[in-house]
Motif scaffolding. Structure first.
Motif, mmCIF file in Angstrom:
data_model
loop_
_atom_site.group_PDB
_atom_site.id
_atom_site.type_symbol
_atom_site.label_atom_id
_atom_site.label_comp_id
_atom_site.label_asym_id
_atom_site.label_seq_id
_atom_site.Cartn_x
_atom_site.Cartn_y
_atom_site.Cartn_z
ATOM 1 N N PRO A 1 -18.846 -2.456 -11.306
ATOM 2 C CA PRO A 1 -17.809 -1.743 -12.321
ATOM 3 C C PRO A 1 -18.390 -0.659 -13.009
ATOM 4 C CG PRO A 1 -18.097 -4.238 -12.482
ATOM 5 C CD PRO A 1 -18.903 -3.632 -11.346
ATOM 6 N N GLY A 2 -17.529 0.574 -13.260
ATOM 7 C CA GLY A 2 -18.138 1.569 -13.902
ATOM 8 C C GLY A 2 -18.807 2.814 -13.098
ATOM 9 N N ALA A 3 -18.968 2.306 -11.822
ATOM 10 C CA ALA A 3 -19.582 3.219 -11.173
ATOM 11 C C ALA A 3 -18.657 4.635 -10.822
ATOM 12 C CB ALA A 3 -19.736 2.656 -9.545
ATOM 13 N N GLU A 4 -19.428 5.894 -10.784
ATOM 14 C CA GLU A 4 -18.645 6.887 -10.595
ATOM 15 C C GLU A 4 -19.002 7.920 -9.414
ATOM 16 O OE1 GLU A 4 -19.735 9.319 -14.222
ATOM 17 O OE2 GLU A 4 -18.528 8.061 -15.561
ATOM 18 N N VAL A 5 -20.077 7.266 -8.840
ATOM 19 C CA VAL A 5 -20.321 7.849 -7.440
ATOM 20 C C VAL A 5 -20.938 6.671 -6.530
ATOM 21 C CG1 VAL A 5 -22.038 9.297 -6.296
ATOM 22 C CG2 VAL A 5 -21.208 9.897 -8.595
ATOM 23 N N VAL A 6 -20.478 6.635 -5.353
ATOM 24 C CA VAL A 6 -20.633 5.538 -4.324
ATOM 25 C C VAL A 6 -21.086 6.480 -3.070
ATOM 26 C CG1 VAL A 6 -19.851 3.729 -2.839
ATOM 27 C CG2 VAL A 6 -19.044 4.003 -5.517
ATOM 28 N N ARG A 7 -22.399 5.835 -2.708
ATOM 29 C CA ARG A 7 -22.937 6.766 -1.458
ATOM 30 C C ARG A 7 -22.918 8.248 -1.296
ATOM 31 N NH1 ARG A 7 -19.946 2.234 2.331
ATOM 32 N NH2 ARG A 7 -20.821 0.272 1.678
ATOM 33 N N GLY A 8 -23.304 8.874 -2.522
ATOM 34 C CA GLY A 8 -23.165 10.104 -2.808
ATOM 35 C C GLY A 8 -21.821 10.850 -3.110
ATOM 36 N N VAL A 9 -20.732 9.940 -2.968
ATOM 37 C CA VAL A 9 -19.337 10.584 -3.168
ATOM 38 C C VAL A 9 -18.647 10.178 -4.414
ATOM 39 C CG1 VAL A 9 -17.117 10.214 -2.235
ATOM 40 C CG2 VAL A 9 -19.005 10.160 -0.634
ATOM 41 N N PRO A 10 -18.393 11.219 -5.211
ATOM 42 C CA PRO A 10 -17.747 11.094 -6.512
ATOM 43 C C PRO A 10 -16.396 10.153 -6.580
ATOM 44 C CG PRO A 10 -18.515 13.586 -6.253
ATOM 45 C CD PRO A 10 -18.587 12.774 -4.880
ATOM 46 N N VAL B 1 0.710 -1.229 -0.062
ATOM 47 C CA VAL B 1 0.070 -0.017 -0.001
ATOM 48 C C VAL B 1 0.825 1.182 0.243
ATOM 49 C CG1 VAL B 1 -1.808 1.483 1.252
ATOM 50 C CG2 VAL B 1 -1.878 -1.312 1.202
ATOM 51 N N VAL B 2 0.575 2.268 -1.113
ATOM 52 C CA VAL B 2 1.402 3.390 -1.220
ATOM 53 C C VAL B 2 0.778 4.525 -0.507
ATOM 54 C CG1 VAL B 2 2.260 5.338 -2.472
ATOM 55 C CG2 VAL B 2 2.443 2.691 -3.343
ATOM 56 N N ARG B 3 -0.762 4.682 -0.334
ATOM 57 C CA ARG B 3 -1.440 5.527 0.382
ATOM 58 C C ARG B 3 -3.009 5.258 0.293
ATOM 59 N NH1 ARG B 3 -3.920 11.125 -0.950
ATOM 60 N NH2 ARG B 3 -4.126 10.352 -3.054
ATOM 61 N N ALA B 4 -3.627 5.577 1.490
ATOM 62 C CA ALA B 4 -5.113 5.160 1.569
ATOM 63 C C ALA B 4 -5.788 6.573 2.058
ATOM 64 C CB ALA B 4 -5.368 4.143 2.456
ATOM 65 N N VAL B 5 -6.828 6.917 1.403
ATOM 66 C CA VAL B 5 -7.698 8.261 1.987
ATOM 67 C C VAL B 5 -9.139 7.644 1.968
ATOM 68 C CG1 VAL B 5 -8.113 10.433 1.390
ATOM 69 C CG2 VAL B 5 -5.917 9.501 0.887
ATOM 70 N N ALA B 6 -9.536 8.146 3.115
ATOM 71 C CA ALA B 6 -11.255 8.020 3.461
ATOM 72 C C ALA B 6 -11.826 9.021 2.386
ATOM 73 C CB ALA B 6 -11.419 8.097 4.882
ATOM 74 N N LEU B 7 -12.786 8.275 1.730
ATOM 75 C CA LEU B 7 -13.654 9.326 0.859
ATOM 76 C C LEU B 7 -14.900 9.563 1.595
ATOM 77 C CD1 LEU B 7 -13.186 7.544 -2.778
ATOM 78 C CD2 LEU B 7 -11.934 9.448 -1.760
ATOM 79 N N GLU B 8 -15.330 8.640 2.291
ATOM 80 C CA GLU B 8 -16.658 8.603 2.753
ATOM 81 C C GLU B 8 -16.528 7.866 4.317
ATOM 82 O OE1 GLU B 8 -20.253 8.496 4.795
ATOM 83 O OE2 GLU B 8 -19.477 6.746 4.096
ATOM 84 N N LYS B 9 -16.853 8.324 5.397
ATOM 85 C CA LYS B 9 -16.495 7.644 6.753
ATOM 86 C C LYS B 9 -17.566 8.148 8.003
ATOM 87 C CE LYS B 9 -12.692 5.971 9.521
ATOM 88 N NZ LYS B 9 -11.103 6.183 10.037
ATOM 89 N N GLU B 10 -18.579 8.684 7.500
ATOM 90 C CA GLU B 10 -19.561 9.416 8.324
ATOM 91 C C GLU B 10 -20.312 8.118 9.156
ATOM 92 O OE1 GLU B 10 -22.314 12.108 6.767
ATOM 93 O OE2 GLU B 10 -20.775 13.358 6.073
ATOM 94 N N ASN B 11 -20.573 7.046 8.355
ATOM 95 C CA ASN B 11 -21.359 5.994 9.104
ATOM 96 C C ASN B 11 -19.973 5.004 9.335
ATOM 97 O OD1 ASN B 11 -22.331 3.562 9.912
ATOM 98 N ND2 ASN B 11 -24.144 3.648 8.326
ATOM 99 N N VAL B 12 -19.821 4.853 10.643
ATOM 100 C CA VAL B 12 -18.590 4.082 11.025
ATOM 101 C C VAL B 12 -18.512 2.564 10.591
ATOM 102 C CG1 VAL B 12 -19.471 3.309 13.260
ATOM 103 C CG2 VAL B 12 -17.134 3.505 12.902
#
Length: 291
Positions: free
Chosen positions: A97-106, A40-51
């Motif tokens: 596959p092909g998803a551009e938005v997940v749980r409201g997050v681009p 792993v080089v880097r990991a960033v949370a895109l959505e974490k409001e719901n634990v």
């Protein structure tokens, strides 16, 4: 492990001494995963409001190909401690596959020359092991991996002798467990993160505390009409179908507060309008039943 039908599957089990809550945190706190995942080089949370459901953006190198990958990982947690197996399950999986938005997050655009793996699933199981009083805590850790390697990955696998592939799988499992347990127990920042309401709640759950249960509005037993002048915050049916209610004032006088994680909200109605808003989201016959 098993190879067949285009898939690679691997199941590993470890029983070890250690803090099971730290192990849970090690799986959920993806930005610290470099402590045991060397690719792993880097990991960033895109959505974490719901634990219990997070979305992570992970830059890494493929374990087999060594090529750069730009992956999206959805992480879901299920508290199944009261089920027969008595464990917490953590699922990690890609979006459709092909998803551009997940749980409201681009989702981030895929950089040129980098792949985004979409055919993989990893499931972890953390199960506390009962020990005698005074003994060090122990837990059982299971990891199940299922993936469809890329054409480049299959090319490398197909050229490996059987003994070579077995060594690769053994090394991967050993690195996972050895690195994981060391990371879970020794990472100072990870330990600090466990001092939060969610992990404190899970520590009590692993110790046998009953889970928080939200009030239900769909009991099969009919209730008598409640006093409209009381703002009810909870109601339960007794065996004779007579509801026992607790008013907001009674709750305040008792000083009792429900023991729930911060991400679970307790609704305290301020009047009939509040109940009307809540009722709009419930089945049409909800008022005919008691909670």
């Amino acid at each position: 492990y098993r190879i067949g039908d285009g898939d690679l599957q691997m199941l590993s089990t470890l029983e070890t001494e250690g803090d099971i809550v730290k192990a849970l945190a090690a799986l959920m706190e993806g930005d610290l995963a470099q402590g045991y995942k060397k690719n792993v080089v880097r990991a960033v949370a895109l959505e974490k409001e719901n634990v219990y459901d997070a979305v992570w953006h992970i830059e890494q190198r493929g374990r087999i190909t060594g090529r750069p990958e730009d992956n999206i990982a959805l992480v879901s947690v299920v508290d199944a401690l009261d089920e027969p197996h008595g464990a917490v399950w953590i699922g990690m999986y890609p979006p459709e596959p092909g998803a551009e938005v997940v749980r409201g997050v681009p989702l981030p655009k895929l950089p040129a020359g980098v792949t985004r793996e979409a055919n993989w699933r990893t499931t972890f199981q953390l199960e506390p092991i009962e020990v005698r009083k005074g003994a060090k805590p122990r837990y059982r850790f299971k990891a199940a991996l299922s993936s469809t390697p890329s054409p480049a990955g299959w090319l490398i696998i197909s050229r490996m002798p059987t003994w070579g592939f077995k060594m690769l799988m053994s090394k991967a499992a050993n690195e996972l467990f050895t690195g994981f347990t060391a990371h879970a127990e020794r990472c100072r920042e990870l330990t600090e993160r466990t001092d939060t309401p969610f992990y404190q709640h899970m520590r009590r759950r692993f110790a046998g505390e009953a889970p928080y249960k939200a009030p239900s509005f769909s009991s099969p037993k009919h209730c008598i009409k409640p006093d409209p002048h009381k703002a009810e915050i909870a109601a339960t049916c007794s065996p004779d179908s007579t509801p026992q209610t607790q008013s907001a004032g009674d709750s305040a006088e008792s000083g009792e507060q429900p023991d729930v994680p911060d991400d679970m909200a307790i609704v305290e109605p301020t009047g009939l309008d509040s109940w009307a808003a809540i009722s709009a989201t419930l089945p049409e016959d909800w008022a005919n039943h008691c909670g």
